[in-house]
Design an enzyme around this catalytic site. Structure first.
Site, short mmCIF file in Angstrom:
data_model
loop_
_atom_site.label_atom_id
_atom_site.label_comp_id
_atom_site.label_asym_id
_atom_site.label_seq_id
_atom_site.Cartn_x
_atom_site.Cartn_y
_atom_site.Cartn_z
N GLU A 47 0.86 -1.20 0.00
CA GLU A 47 0.00 0.00 0.00
C GLU A 47 0.89 1.24 0.00
O GLU A 47 1.84 1.33 0.79
CB GLU A 47 -0.90 -0.01 1.25
CG GLU A 47 -1.85 1.17 1.28
CD GLU A 47 -2.67 1.21 2.59
OE1 GLU A 47 -2.70 0.20 3.33
OE2 GLU A 47 -3.25 2.27 2.85
N GLU A 72 4.77 4.77 3.93
CA GLU A 72 4.27 6.10 4.34
C GLU A 72 5.48 7.00 4.61
O GLU A 72 6.36 6.63 5.37
CB GLU A 72 3.37 5.98 5.57
CG GLU A 72 2.91 7.29 6.17
CD GLU A 72 2.25 8.24 5.18
OE1 GLU A 72 1.27 7.87 4.54
OE2 GLU A 72 2.74 9.39 5.06
N ASP A 99 9.64 6.81 0.93
CA ASP A 99 8.95 7.42 -0.20
C ASP A 99 8.79 6.42 -1.35
O ASP A 99 9.75 5.72 -1.70
CB ASP A 99 9.77 8.64 -0.66
CG ASP A 99 8.92 9.59 -1.45
OD1 ASP A 99 8.41 9.18 -2.52
OD2 ASP A 99 8.74 10.73 -1.00
N ASP A 121 -2.39 12.35 -3.17
CA ASP A 121 -2.44 13.78 -3.48
C ASP A 121 -2.68 13.98 -4.98
O ASP A 121 -1.94 13.42 -5.79
CB ASP A 121 -1.13 14.45 -3.06
CG ASP A 121 -0.80 14.14 -1.59
OD1 ASP A 121 -1.75 13.94 -0.82
OD2 ASP A 121 0.39 14.08 -1.24
N ASP A 157 -11.31 10.62 -4.48
CA ASP A 157 -12.52 11.46 -4.46
C ASP A 157 -12.48 12.43 -5.63
O ASP A 157 -13.45 13.13 -5.88
CB ASP A 157 -12.54 12.30 -3.18
CG ASP A 157 -11.28 13.16 -3.08
OD1 ASP A 157 -10.19 12.57 -3.09
OD2 ASP A 157 -11.39 14.39 -3.06
N THR A 195 -11.09 3.74 3.86
CA THR A 195 -9.91 4.37 4.46
C THR A 195 -10.39 5.56 5.31
O THR A 195 -11.56 5.93 5.28
CB THR A 195 -8.95 4.89 3.38
OG1 THR A 195 -9.46 6.10 2.83
CG2 THR A 195 -8.73 3.88 2.27
N GLU A 196 -9.45 6.20 6.02
CA GLU A 196 -9.81 7.39 6.80
C GLU A 196 -10.37 8.50 5.89
O GLU A 196 -11.42 9.07 6.16
CB GLU A 196 -8.59 7.96 7.54
CG GLU A 196 -8.36 7.34 8.89
CD GLU A 196 -7.15 6.41 8.90
OE1 GLU A 196 -6.59 6.15 7.81
OE2 GLU A 196 -6.79 5.92 9.99
N GLU A 198 -11.54 8.24 2.91
CA GLU A 198 -12.78 7.79 2.25
C GLU A 198 -13.98 8.02 3.16
O GLU A 198 -15.04 8.48 2.71
CB GLU A 198 -12.63 6.30 1.91
CG GLU A 198 -13.79 5.68 1.16
CD GLU A 198 -13.45 4.27 0.68
OE1 GLU A 198 -12.31 3.81 0.88
OE2 GLU A 198 -14.34 3.64 0.10
#
Ligand SMILES: C[S@@+](CC[C@H](N)C(=O)[O-])C[C@H]1O[C@@H](n2cnc3c(N)ncnc32)[C@H](O)[C@@H]1O
Length: 218
Positions: A47, A72, A99, A121, A157, A195-196, A198
């Site tokens: 992920e 992350e 990264d 992003d 989104d 997800t958070e 989402e």
């Protein structure tokens, strides 16, 4: 996006999660399954940009036989995600504090089965398409580390980012399947883990766009 404030006691709290990360994740290249004490034949899911790790935790719980590695780059977010893994006592969930641009240094050719990219992003306001995690140079890196039959699971989104992603996938040898512009009202929602971000967007009534991209032959 607002930057998360540095967490108190970042270093001791990170050290307490030592079972879930590696000081030198690049040393695991080609060797992730055994480094994570997982069977050689198991699937490896990666992920990118896991944030605070709610999705990572639920995925690792849902797929206990899968070796799940989340990348992350924001240390405070990564800490919260690792603490989730520790508190849930998950033996198959590991983190790279780093990264995704360094993907080829983390993973070997044909080592990865699936990649998840959730609410990355969009870089639309700044108009920096090459920084999007679905820009063709990133897709080529993912192809390099993917096994035959590899998939990218993508959710956003953002309409312009979704359109861009579908174009980049088509131009880079990926077949976009399960395409929907309203995941939560689609046939694929029953299998969906939120997800958070989402959850936040859904509360605002913003439809979620998603696709599962399948790698065409190398
Ligand atoms: C908008 S948040 C989404 C978090 C989570 N995926 C979700 O859906 O709730 C994007 C996250 O990706 C991380 N990120 C962005 N670019 C990255 C990169 N190149 N490598 C690793 N992490 C990255 C950011 O630090 C941030 O935590």
């Amino acid at each position: 996006m607002a930057r998360m404030r540095k967490k108190k006691n970042l270093i001791p709290r990170t050290l307490a999660c030592a079972d879930h990360y590696f000081d030198d994740p690049k040393a695991n290249k080609g060797n992730w399954r055994s480094a994570c004490n997982m069977p050689e034949g198991c699937q490896l899911f990666v992920e990118i940009g896991c944030g605070k790790g709610m999705f990572s935790e639920k995925m690792a719980q849902k797929y206990p036989d899968v070796c799940y590695v989340a990348i992350e780059r924001e240390p405070s977010c990564c800490l919260l995600a690792m603490e989730r893994a520790k508190n849930a006592d998950l033996k198959n969930l590991f983190f790279i504090r780093g990264d995704a641009t360094e993907m080829l240094e983390f993973f070997d050719k044909e080592e990865v089965d699936r990649i998840f990219i959730n609410f990355c992003d969009p870089w639309t306001r700044q108009n920096k398409p090459k920084r999007r995690l679905t820009y063709r140079a990133f897709l080529d890196m993912y192809r390099e580390v993917m096994r035959k039959g590899g998939q990218i699971h993508f959710k956003t989104d953002n309409d312009p980012l979704f359109d861009f992603t579908l174009e980049e996938l088509a131009a880079s040898g990926w077949e976009a399947t399960c395409v929907t512009r309203d995941l939560h009202h689609s046939e694929w929602d029953s299998d969906n883990i939120r997800t958070e971000f989402e959850t936040k967007y859904a509360e605002q009534g913003i439809p979620i766009k998603s696709t599962v991209a399948k790698m065409l032959e190398k």
